[in-house]
Design a protein around this motif. Sequence first.
Motif, mmCIF file in Angstrom:
data_model
loop_
_atom_site.group_PDB
_atom_site.id
_atom_site.type_symbol
_atom_site.label_atom_id
_atom_site.label_comp_id
_atom_site.label_asym_id
_atom_site.label_seq_id
_atom_site.Cartn_x
_atom_site.Cartn_y
_atom_site.Cartn_z
ATOM 1 N N SER A 388 -12.825 -24.121 23.857
ATOM 2 C CA SER A 388 -13.462 -22.810 24.000
ATOM 3 C C SER A 388 -13.491 -22.454 25.483
ATOM 4 O O SER A 388 -14.206 -23.087 26.264
ATOM 5 C CB SER A 388 -14.880 -22.830 23.435
ATOM 6 O OG SER A 388 -15.514 -21.573 23.613
ATOM 7 N N ARG A 389 -12.687 -21.443 25.857
ATOM 8 C CA ARG A 389 -12.593 -21.089 27.278
ATOM 9 C C ARG A 389 -12.542 -19.581 27.452
ATOM 10 O O ARG A 389 -11.971 -18.862 26.637
ATOM 11 C CB ARG A 389 -11.334 -21.703 27.908
ATOM 12 C CG ARG A 389 -11.312 -23.218 27.915
ATOM 13 C CD ARG A 389 -10.165 -23.743 28.756
ATOM 14 N NE ARG A 389 -10.341 -23.387 30.159
ATOM 15 C CZ ARG A 389 -9.404 -23.560 31.098
ATOM 16 N NH1 ARG A 389 -8.238 -24.071 30.761
ATOM 17 N NH2 ARG A 389 -9.625 -23.215 32.340
ATOM 18 N N GLY A 390 -13.136 -19.119 28.543
ATOM 19 C CA GLY A 390 -13.027 -17.711 28.898
ATOM 20 C C GLY A 390 -11.612 -17.382 29.320
ATOM 21 O O GLY A 390 -10.883 -18.239 29.833
ATOM 22 N N ALA A 391 -11.208 -16.127 29.098
ATOM 23 C CA ALA A 391 -9.823 -15.754 29.402
ATOM 24 C C ALA A 391 -9.734 -14.294 29.794
ATOM 25 O O ALA A 391 -10.628 -13.481 29.514
ATOM 26 C CB ALA A 391 -8.925 -16.026 28.197
ATOM 27 N N SER A 392 -8.645 -13.954 30.440
ATOM 28 C CA SER A 392 -8.290 -12.556 30.707
ATOM 29 C C SER A 392 -6.779 -12.446 30.662
ATOM 30 O O SER A 392 -6.061 -13.447 30.787
ATOM 31 C CB SER A 392 -8.825 -12.093 32.068
ATOM 32 O OG SER A 392 -8.310 -12.896 33.112
ATOM 33 N N GLY A 393 -6.292 -11.243 30.478
ATOM 34 C CA GLY A 393 -4.847 -11.040 30.374
ATOM 35 C C GLY A 393 -4.526 -9.645 29.922
ATOM 36 O O GLY A 393 -5.133 -8.674 30.416
ATOM 37 N N PHE A 394 -3.604 -9.530 28.965
ATOM 38 C CA PHE A 394 -3.145 -8.215 28.501
ATOM 39 C C PHE A 394 -3.032 -8.212 26.992
ATOM 40 O O PHE A 394 -2.600 -9.196 26.380
ATOM 41 C CB PHE A 394 -1.793 -7.870 29.143
ATOM 42 C CG PHE A 394 -1.861 -7.759 30.635
ATOM 43 C CD1 PHE A 394 -2.137 -6.543 31.243
ATOM 44 C CD2 PHE A 394 -1.685 -8.886 31.438
ATOM 45 C CE1 PHE A 394 -2.226 -6.448 32.625
ATOM 46 C CE2 PHE A 394 -1.767 -8.793 32.816
ATOM 47 C CZ PHE A 394 -2.048 -7.567 33.405
ATOM 48 N N TRP A 395 -3.418 -7.104 26.402
ATOM 49 C CA TRP A 395 -3.310 -6.962 24.962
ATOM 50 C C TRP A 395 -1.861 -6.696 24.573
ATOM 51 O O TRP A 395 -1.150 -5.948 25.255
ATOM 52 C CB TRP A 395 -4.197 -5.828 24.473
ATOM 53 C CG TRP A 395 -4.362 -5.810 22.983
ATOM 54 C CD1 TRP A 395 -3.906 -4.867 22.117
ATOM 55 C CD2 TRP A 395 -5.036 -6.788 22.185
ATOM 56 N NE1 TRP A 395 -4.234 -5.184 20.822
ATOM 57 C CE2 TRP A 395 -4.936 -6.378 20.837
ATOM 58 C CE3 TRP A 395 -5.707 -7.987 22.479
ATOM 59 C CZ2 TRP A 395 -5.481 -7.111 19.788
ATOM 60 C CZ3 TRP A 395 -6.240 -8.715 21.441
ATOM 61 C CH2 TRP A 395 -6.133 -8.277 20.115
ATOM 62 N N ILE A 396 -1.422 -7.349 23.500
ATOM 63 C CA ILE A 396 -0.070 -7.128 22.994
ATOM 64 C C ILE A 396 -0.165 -6.216 21.776
ATOM 65 O O ILE A 396 -0.887 -6.518 20.820
ATOM 66 C CB ILE A 396 0.598 -8.461 22.593
ATOM 67 C CG1 ILE A 396 0.647 -9.426 23.781
ATOM 68 C CG2 ILE A 396 2.005 -8.213 22.051
ATOM 69 C CD1 ILE A 396 1.102 -10.839 23.406
ATOM 70 N N GLU A 397 0.552 -5.119 21.836
ATOM 71 C CA GLU A 397 0.575 -4.163 20.717
ATOM 72 C C GLU A 397 2.016 -3.766 20.452
ATOM 73 O O GLU A 397 2.738 -3.402 21.382
ATOM 74 C CB GLU A 397 -0.250 -2.915 21.051
ATOM 75 C CG GLU A 397 -0.568 -2.029 19.853
ATOM 76 C CD GLU A 397 -1.556 -2.688 18.883
ATOM 77 O OE1 GLU A 397 -1.214 -2.738 17.687
ATOM 78 O OE2 GLU A 397 -2.615 -3.161 19.312
ATOM 79 N N ASN A 398 2.421 -3.884 19.189
ATOM 80 C CA ASN A 398 3.813 -3.581 18.823
ATOM 81 C C ASN A 398 4.806 -4.365 19.672
ATOM 82 O O ASN A 398 5.873 -3.865 20.055
ATOM 83 C CB ASN A 398 4.090 -2.081 18.945
ATOM 84 C CG ASN A 398 3.256 -1.260 17.968
ATOM 85 O OD1 ASN A 398 3.052 -1.672 16.820
ATOM 86 N ND2 ASN A 398 2.763 -0.123 18.429
#
Length: 448
Positions: A388-398
């Motif tokens: 269980s870890r905090g994260a950040s990044g980018f949403w993938i859509e299509n």
Amino acid sequence: MSNQIDSAKLLDRAEQLVDLAKKAGADRADAVVVRSRSKGVSVRLGKVESTEASESDDFSLRVFIGNRVASVSANPGFDLAQLAERAVAMAKVSPEDPFAGLADEADLASEIRDLELYDPTEVSADTLRENALVMEEAARSVDGITNSLGAGASAGMGGLVLVTSHGFSGSYAGSRFSRSVAVIAGEGTKMERDHDFDSRLYVADLDAPEDIGRRAAERAIRRLNPRQVPTASNLTVVFDPRVARGFVGTIAGAINGASVARKTSFLRDKMGHQVLKSGLNITDDPLKVRGSSSRPFDGEGVAGRALTMIEDGVLKHWFLSSSTARELGLKTNGRGVRGGPSVSPSSTNLALEPGDVSPEDLIRSVGTGLYVTDMIGSGVDMITGEYSRGASGFWIENGELTFPVSEITLASNLKDMFMRITVANDIDRKFGVAAPTLAIEGMTLAGL
């Protein structure tokens, strides 16, 4: 930084120390010298913040009397005889350790290979300062960058001298050159930070300061205006190679023989069993020429060799030093590392071997999911595998990266994660741990 400065003198001193330990009553002994030379410059907002330089030769003597062992450390200038006598006196009153001892003589390296680990190039403090300033300026010149957390450049060398009472005597040295910068994009409560770096054995192999600075800036700007996303289960998460390297380090920790012996690894009963998805391989090679973590012999004088630690998903080896191997009823595979007077197993040039699909196609195949560029915290229980870890990044859509995402937590169990990995083909082997972009199915995201 001349190669293996005074190595003959240090070897002679180590040999004397071992001989004196034997004369003082030790059955067996080894002496090690860990050499370090470094200099670095850090800057912030166009001004030098610090210039540092350090040199050290740290001596350690380990002695054995039967199954009793003791270790002592000292700096240069110590009295050899006094140190040897003190170590032997300590060993006589130490508790017995049935697994302690030198490496078996048959396992010792018979030749010390030249792995091209040392670049003798002298880099001046002025050059380091200029590199750091150029890096920071390149980052700050990108529109959207509002502040700097600083930039740094360093040059150094490290070496190991080892002598044992059963005939091993050897030394090697390696160089290290590094550049790094971190900047802030945005203002007020909408600031985001990111960084970039490079580290190599040979200074000519380093990425240009301008490129490092530009990449750091672009990463920070891409993170602006992040959103939160709803809680989701059974989500496919794609790990950027920078994050994937850390994940592979977690795998290495789970197959470390010391953790297995202490029963603190959730894979402790899995030798010969499938622990990763079929088709996946994890390799470790201490003898890679110009490898970031290469070494011609380990901290006990043992010659390691390239191993496929996990082959087609099946666990084949633990990382082992001599004492850990004895405790597990096995033989060392030359992964012992000196940490002062102690020896513990560790990986060398570790790699999760790549697949055939490009990272773009891997992301496209996900459809909807998350692309992780940064992890926060250390919520991994290596005994149970709970993750269980905090994260950040980018949403993938299509199948495409869309908006930045932050303030989320990813959860699963490593046992399940290991069986659901798909790897891309974009591995970069310049660091001691190498991994391509990878995707893991079936994770839980805690968000809004």
